[in-house]
Design a protein around this motif. Sequence first.
Motif, PDB file in Angstrom:
ATOM      1  N   SER A 120       0.803  -1.227   0.000  1.00 33.05           N
ATOM      2  CA  SER A 120       0.000   0.000   0.000  1.00 33.05           C
ATOM      3  C   SER A 120       0.831   1.269   0.000  1.00 33.05           C
ATOM      4  O   SER A 120       0.407   2.283   0.532  1.00 33.05           O
ATOM      5  CB  SER A 120      -0.954   0.011   1.202  1.00 33.05           C
ATOM      6  N   GLY A 121       1.993   1.243  -0.616  1.00 33.70           N
ATOM      7  CA  GLY A 121       2.839   2.429  -0.642  1.00 33.70           C
ATOM      8  C   GLY A 121       2.596   3.344  -1.824  1.00 33.70           C
ATOM      9  O   GLY A 121       3.117   4.444  -1.880  1.00 33.70           O
ATOM     10  N   TRP A 122       1.800   2.915  -2.798  1.00 34.77           N
ATOM     11  CA  TRP A 122       1.581   3.665  -4.024  1.00 34.77           C
ATOM     12  C   TRP A 122       0.310   4.496  -3.910  1.00 34.77           C
ATOM     13  O   TRP A 122      -0.755   3.975  -3.620  1.00 34.77           O
ATOM     14  CB  TRP A 122       1.485   2.675  -5.179  1.00 34.77           C
ATOM     15  N   ARG A 123       0.418   5.802  -4.142  1.00 29.75           N
ATOM     16  CA  ARG A 123      -0.722   6.723  -4.107  1.00 29.75           C
ATOM     17  C   ARG A 123      -0.809   7.405  -5.468  1.00 29.75           C
ATOM     18  O   ARG A 123       0.199   7.896  -5.966  1.00 29.75           O
ATOM     19  CB  ARG A 123      -0.535   7.792  -3.031  1.00 29.75           C
ATOM     20  N   THR A 124      -1.993   7.443  -6.069  1.00 33.06           N
ATOM     21  CA  THR A 124      -2.123   8.016  -7.412  1.00 33.06           C
ATOM     22  C   THR A 124      -3.271   9.000  -7.520  1.00 33.06           C
ATOM     23  O   THR A 124      -4.228   8.962  -6.756  1.00 33.06           O
ATOM     24  CB  THR A 124      -2.362   6.928  -8.481  1.00 33.06           C
ATOM     25  N   VAL A 125      -3.156   9.838  -8.514  1.00 35.60           N
ATOM     26  CA  VAL A 125      -4.249  10.659  -9.022  1.00 35.60           C
ATOM     27  C   VAL A 125      -4.357  10.288 -10.492  1.00 35.60           C
ATOM     28  O   VAL A 125      -3.370  10.313 -11.220  1.00 35.60           O
ATOM     29  CB  VAL A 125      -3.958  12.164  -8.850  1.00 35.60           C
ATOM     30  N   LYS A 126      -5.574   9.912 -10.923  1.00 37.48           N
ATOM     31  CA  LYS A 126      -5.790   9.446 -12.294  1.00 37.48           C
ATOM     32  C   LYS A 126      -6.799  10.342 -13.000  1.00 37.48           C
ATOM     33  O   LYS A 126      -7.630  10.973 -12.355  1.00 37.48           O
ATOM     34  CB  LYS A 126      -6.360   8.017 -12.283  1.00 37.48           C
ATOM     35  N   ALA A 127      -6.737  10.336 -14.317  1.00 39.17           N
ATOM     36  CA  ALA A 127      -7.750  11.018 -15.110  1.00 39.17           C
ATOM     37  C   ALA A 127      -9.061  10.252 -14.984  1.00 39.17           C
ATOM     38  O   ALA A 127      -9.095   9.036 -15.106  1.00 39.17           O
ATOM     39  CB  ALA A 127      -7.323  11.093 -16.569  1.00 39.17           C
ATOM     40  N   ILE A 128     -10.143  10.986 -14.682  1.00 38.53           N
ATOM     41  CA  ILE A 128     -11.471  10.384 -14.557  1.00 38.53           C
ATOM     42  C   ILE A 128     -12.454  11.272 -15.322  1.00 38.53           C
ATOM     43  O   ILE A 128     -12.553  12.454 -15.015  1.00 38.53           O
ATOM     44  CB  ILE A 128     -11.912  10.282 -13.088  1.00 38.53           C
ATOM     45  N   PRO A 129     -13.159  10.746 -16.323  1.00 39.23           N
ATOM     46  CA  PRO A 129     -13.134   9.363 -16.789  1.00 39.23           C
ATOM     47  C   PRO A 129     -11.801   9.032 -17.447  1.00 39.23           C
ATOM     48  O   PRO A 129     -11.050   9.921 -17.852  1.00 39.23           O
ATOM     49  CB  PRO A 129     -14.287   9.293 -17.787  1.00 39.23           C
TER      50      PRO A 129
END
Length: 151
Positions: free
Chosen positions: A59-68
């Motif tokens: 659980s070390g990876w944190r992301t912000v993704k394009a949505i949609p």
Amino acid sequence: KFRAKVPPPPKRRWDPPPVPTHQHFLAWGATDGSRRSVDLRINEKGNLEYGEHDGSMASGWRTVKAIPAMKLVDGKWHSATVVRQDTGFTWLYCDGELVGQGCITANLPPNLTSSARSYRWTREDCIFDGDIGPARIFDSELTIGQVRAIE
């Protein structure tokens, strides 16, 4: 700016298509050999992601993704902008438009290199397959008007 190549079709119709993978186009890794990193990448489905890894095994990876989700492996030039506050609030822009937002953590991973590479640091894989244009890094938060002005 970046342009991801469209994978070629299979040579024979019964050949399986290539297995998609992440493509890191800007990545900073830790100088101490740990898993800590900061990455701007296209995920295996072609979506834009910004992420930070704190070095922990789980659980070390944190992301912000394009949505949609976007499909950016299309052979066209795109621009990507990440605006990250000290608090961890993060905005992700593609071609001058807000496409994702979220909060990661307040602190960037420590001991990062000063130079970026176009692959995943921990394994030297997930190499970006395409072209990368000029990259700019600012030491202050940009407004949407400023993001659009540099597009």
